[in-house]
Design a protein around this motif. Sequence first.
Motif, mmCIF file in Angstrom:
data_model
loop_
_atom_site.group_PDB
_atom_site.id
_atom_site.type_symbol
_atom_site.label_atom_id
_atom_site.label_comp_id
_atom_site.label_asym_id
_atom_site.label_seq_id
_atom_site.Cartn_x
_atom_site.Cartn_y
_atom_site.Cartn_z
ATOM 1 N N PRO A 217 0.881 -1.315 0.168
ATOM 2 C CA PRO A 217 -0.100 0.144 0.019
ATOM 3 C C PRO A 217 1.154 1.329 0.187
ATOM 4 O O PRO A 217 2.087 1.611 0.913
ATOM 5 C CB PRO A 217 -0.927 0.192 1.100
ATOM 6 C CG PRO A 217 -0.207 -1.070 2.140
ATOM 7 C CD PRO A 217 0.632 -1.950 1.528
ATOM 8 N N LEU A 225 -1.373 5.079 5.854
ATOM 9 C CA LEU A 225 -1.743 3.786 5.089
ATOM 10 C C LEU A 225 -3.008 2.702 5.720
ATOM 11 O O LEU A 225 -3.588 2.019 4.802
ATOM 12 C CB LEU A 225 -0.536 2.628 6.464
ATOM 13 C CG LEU A 225 0.626 2.778 5.288
ATOM 14 C CD1 LEU A 225 1.666 1.761 6.430
ATOM 15 C CD2 LEU A 225 0.405 2.453 4.355
ATOM 16 N N ARG A 229 -4.491 0.321 3.447
ATOM 17 C CA ARG A 229 -3.747 -1.060 3.852
ATOM 18 C C ARG A 229 -4.763 -1.757 3.068
ATOM 19 O O ARG A 229 -5.246 -3.438 2.571
ATOM 20 C CB ARG A 229 -3.290 -0.797 4.589
ATOM 21 C CG ARG A 229 -4.381 -2.047 5.584
ATOM 22 C CD ARG A 229 -3.202 -2.057 7.156
ATOM 23 N NE ARG A 229 -2.182 -0.992 7.782
ATOM 24 C CZ ARG A 229 -2.239 -0.166 8.242
ATOM 25 N NH1 ARG A 229 -3.077 0.406 8.838
ATOM 26 N NH2 ARG A 229 -1.076 0.406 8.834
ATOM 27 N N TYR A 243 0.920 -10.381 -0.592
ATOM 28 C CA TYR A 243 0.902 -8.223 0.215
ATOM 29 C C TYR A 243 1.684 -8.135 1.450
ATOM 30 O O TYR A 243 1.656 -9.547 1.906
ATOM 31 C CB TYR A 243 -0.902 -8.632 0.790
ATOM 32 C CG TYR A 243 -0.742 -7.104 1.742
ATOM 33 C CD1 TYR A 243 -1.698 -6.652 1.613
ATOM 34 C CD2 TYR A 243 0.027 -7.118 3.397
ATOM 35 C CE1 TYR A 243 -1.428 -4.858 2.045
ATOM 36 C CE2 TYR A 243 -0.480 -6.149 4.153
ATOM 37 C CZ TYR A 243 -1.047 -5.083 3.544
ATOM 38 O OH TYR A 243 -1.419 -4.096 4.456
ATOM 39 N N PRO A 245 2.918 -5.859 4.031
ATOM 40 C CA PRO A 245 3.108 -4.858 5.238
ATOM 41 C C PRO A 245 4.353 -3.641 4.673
ATOM 42 O O PRO A 245 5.259 -4.314 4.288
ATOM 43 C CB PRO A 245 2.728 -5.290 6.505
ATOM 44 C CG PRO A 245 3.898 -6.217 7.004
ATOM 45 C CD PRO A 245 3.814 -7.106 5.320
ATOM 46 N N ASP A 250 4.036 0.939 10.195
ATOM 47 C CA ASP A 250 3.243 0.511 11.030
ATOM 48 C C ASP A 250 3.753 0.705 12.490
ATOM 49 O O ASP A 250 3.329 0.855 13.445
ATOM 50 C CB ASP A 250 2.518 -0.733 11.247
ATOM 51 C CG ASP A 250 1.868 -0.988 9.955
ATOM 52 O OD1 ASP A 250 0.867 -0.666 9.439
ATOM 53 O OD2 ASP A 250 2.284 -2.136 9.227
#
Length: 258
Positions: A217, A225, A229, A243, A245, A250
């Motif tokens: 993302p 995000l 996300r 996917y 992250p 985060d």
Amino acid sequence: MPVASDVEEPTTDAEAAGEGLPINEVFYSLQGEGTLAGVPSVFVRTSGCNLRCWFCDSYHTSWEPTGAWRDVDSILEEVRSHEQANHVVLTGGEPLIHEESVELLERLDEEGYHATVETNGTIYRDVPIDLASISPKLTSSTPTPERDPKGEGEWEEKHEQNRIDMDALSQMVDAYETQLKFVVTDESDLPEITDLVERVREATVATVADDDVLLMPEGMTREQLDGTRSEVAELAMEYGYRYTPRLHVDLWNDAPGT
């Protein structure tokens, strides 16, 4: 000592070369993206890039490069100081515009480090790379005048012309263990991603599996995000891609050195 801003727009080895490498930062953190997300790693971030993504999350290596020239020995000394890490990530900017990156990667290989290179895939070099983390730039990355962070639009045409080099990209995929990592702004990026993946498959001998294709993302802060996300995760499931992250965002938001 000259600063990295002296090579603001390097386009050839001669223009990018200096005394060692223009280094923006060296730091110890967790790999935040890709198949090695969560692995403790030393990051060596060079300054200078041949492209200008409007959403670049390392603005001070591309749009306004900062840092200082450092010789390879001093970089290695700092890498070694993080005794708990055996993974090194060479990133940027675009680290492969610098010829001295070859020496650094060769030295890291000699000392037994696992080296990941974060690259836009437009430059191929014959050098020891354990994981080529290739992030081809999509049409949505182009700094149109309304998206240009400087508001000038002067990089639009150059970026659009140079953002994909299929010869270099296919050479990298055939030479190294690779992951193709795409920054996704929204669903409209997916047709271009699937088309590019098919072009890579047609141009290479190596097998490019769906789970070698990573969707990430777009967003440089937790707040950004939060808006992308879930959509990108759902797109990964829909298309059968992986996917990834942005773990460092985060955990630490947009703090430097992470």
